[in-house]
Design an enzyme around this catalytic site. Structure first.
Site, PDB file in Angstrom:
ATOM      1  N   PRO A 117       0.811  -1.225   0.000  1.00 15.23           N
ATOM      2  CG  PRO A 117      -0.052  -1.048   2.157  1.00 15.23           C
ATOM      3  CD  PRO A 117       0.618  -2.008   1.235  1.00 15.23           C
ATOM      4  CD  GLU A 144       0.757  -3.703  10.938  1.00 17.91           C
ATOM      5  OE1 GLU A 144       0.916  -2.513  10.628  1.00 17.91           O
ATOM      6  OE2 GLU A 144      -0.377  -4.233  11.012  1.00 17.91           O
ATOM      7  NE  ARG A 182      -8.083  -6.849 -19.790  1.00 17.26           N
ATOM      8  CZ  ARG A 182      -8.538  -5.991 -20.708  1.00 17.26           C
ATOM      9  NH1 ARG A 182      -7.847  -4.897 -20.969  1.00 17.26           N
ATOM     10  NH2 ARG A 182      -9.654  -6.219 -21.348  1.00 17.26           N
ATOM     11  CG  ASP A 197     -10.064  -2.327 -22.433  1.00 14.06           C
ATOM     12  OD1 ASP A 197     -11.196  -2.573 -22.889  1.00 14.06           O
ATOM     13  OD2 ASP A 197      -9.252  -3.206 -22.100  1.00 14.06           O
TER      14      ASP A 197
END
Length: 258
Positions: A117, A144, A182, A197
């Site tokens: 993150p 963590e 993809r 897309d």
């Protein structure tokens, strides 16, 4: 392309990456996805992969030793390409815990990714750039996070799939791999599918609405222009609708492209 995923939860990755388009891409040998259990590179009796953080704090931190061992092992397989081709077992194949052989693959130096993150936010442009790599090694964070020496001395890129927290990095890795695979030539049914897309290089905004049969459902009709056969008018309508949709749902995207 080869993709190695190193995680504490292989089954989280294995199921979604063996369905639909991802499964077909592997069957067509467009991509070779290998999913590894990080505990296979531990050397202690209990296969410990985490410990308490220095300085105190909540949770546990992933230890550097098994992560370094895993990535260095997978890198070594790549560097030993003269021993074997992709998918072939060399005569001197080394064994990890449990007697499972490791295989060498003839590829360029892999790029090592940490799903975290705290990484750079993943987007379509990054997916396109990374789809040009021949080999990705993806390390999935958990608890963590990882010992920072891993980030300082082993990882090439930290990547986050969004500003929210998941249970573990394996979930993020599936999203990451799907977005990249993809884009590989031959993965999708039509060569323009990825180009058209949302967020693609030619369309920095959102994609226009799509409709299919029946032409009328519960009194709601398909826009007449899509039934007209006039390709110029259809293209114009789609461009206008894509802009409208972007303005309503993702105004932050406006101004990014041409």
């Amino acid at each position: 392309m080869r993709i190695d995923i190193v995680t504490l939860f292989p089954e989280i990755c294995r199921a979604p990456l063996n369905e639909s388009i991802m499964k077909r891409a592997q069957e067509k040998r467009i991509v070779d996805v290998q999913i590894h259990n990080l505990r296979d590179w531990t050397i202690d009796k209990h296969h410990v992969v985490d410990d308490a953080p220095f300085g105190g704090g909540q949770g546990m931190v992933m230890k550097p030793e098994p992560i370094f061992a895993a990535v260095e092992d997978l890198r070594q397989q790549t560097s030993n390409s003269d021993e074997s081709r992709a998918g072939a077992q060399p005569a001197s194949a080394r064994l990890r815990r449990g007697g499972r052989p490791t295989f060498n693959v003839q590829l360029k130096t892999p790029k090592v990714i940490l799903m975290s993150p705290t990484g750079r936010r993943f987007d379509q442009q990054m997916a396109a750039q990374l789809s040009q790599e021949s080999h990705l090694i993806i390390v999935c964070g958990h608890y963590e996070g990882v010992d920072h020496r891993v980030i300082e001395h082993l990882i090439d890129m930290e990547i986050s799939i969004g500003d929210y927290i998941l249970t573990n990095g394996a979930i993020a890795a599936v999203v990451f791999v799907d977005a990249i695979v993809r884009l590989l030539p031959g993965t999708l049914g039509h060569e323009r599918s990825a180009v058209d897309d949302s967020f693609s290089g030619e369309h920095s905004g959102l994609e226009a609405p799509q409709y299919t049969r029946p032409t009328e459902f519960r009194g709601w009709k398909v826009p007449e222009v899509l039934l007209s056969g006039n390709h110029a008018e259809i293209a114009k309508w789609r461009k206008e609708q894509a802009m409208k949709r972007t303005r309503e749902n993702r105004p932050d995207l406006l101004g990014r492209g041409d």
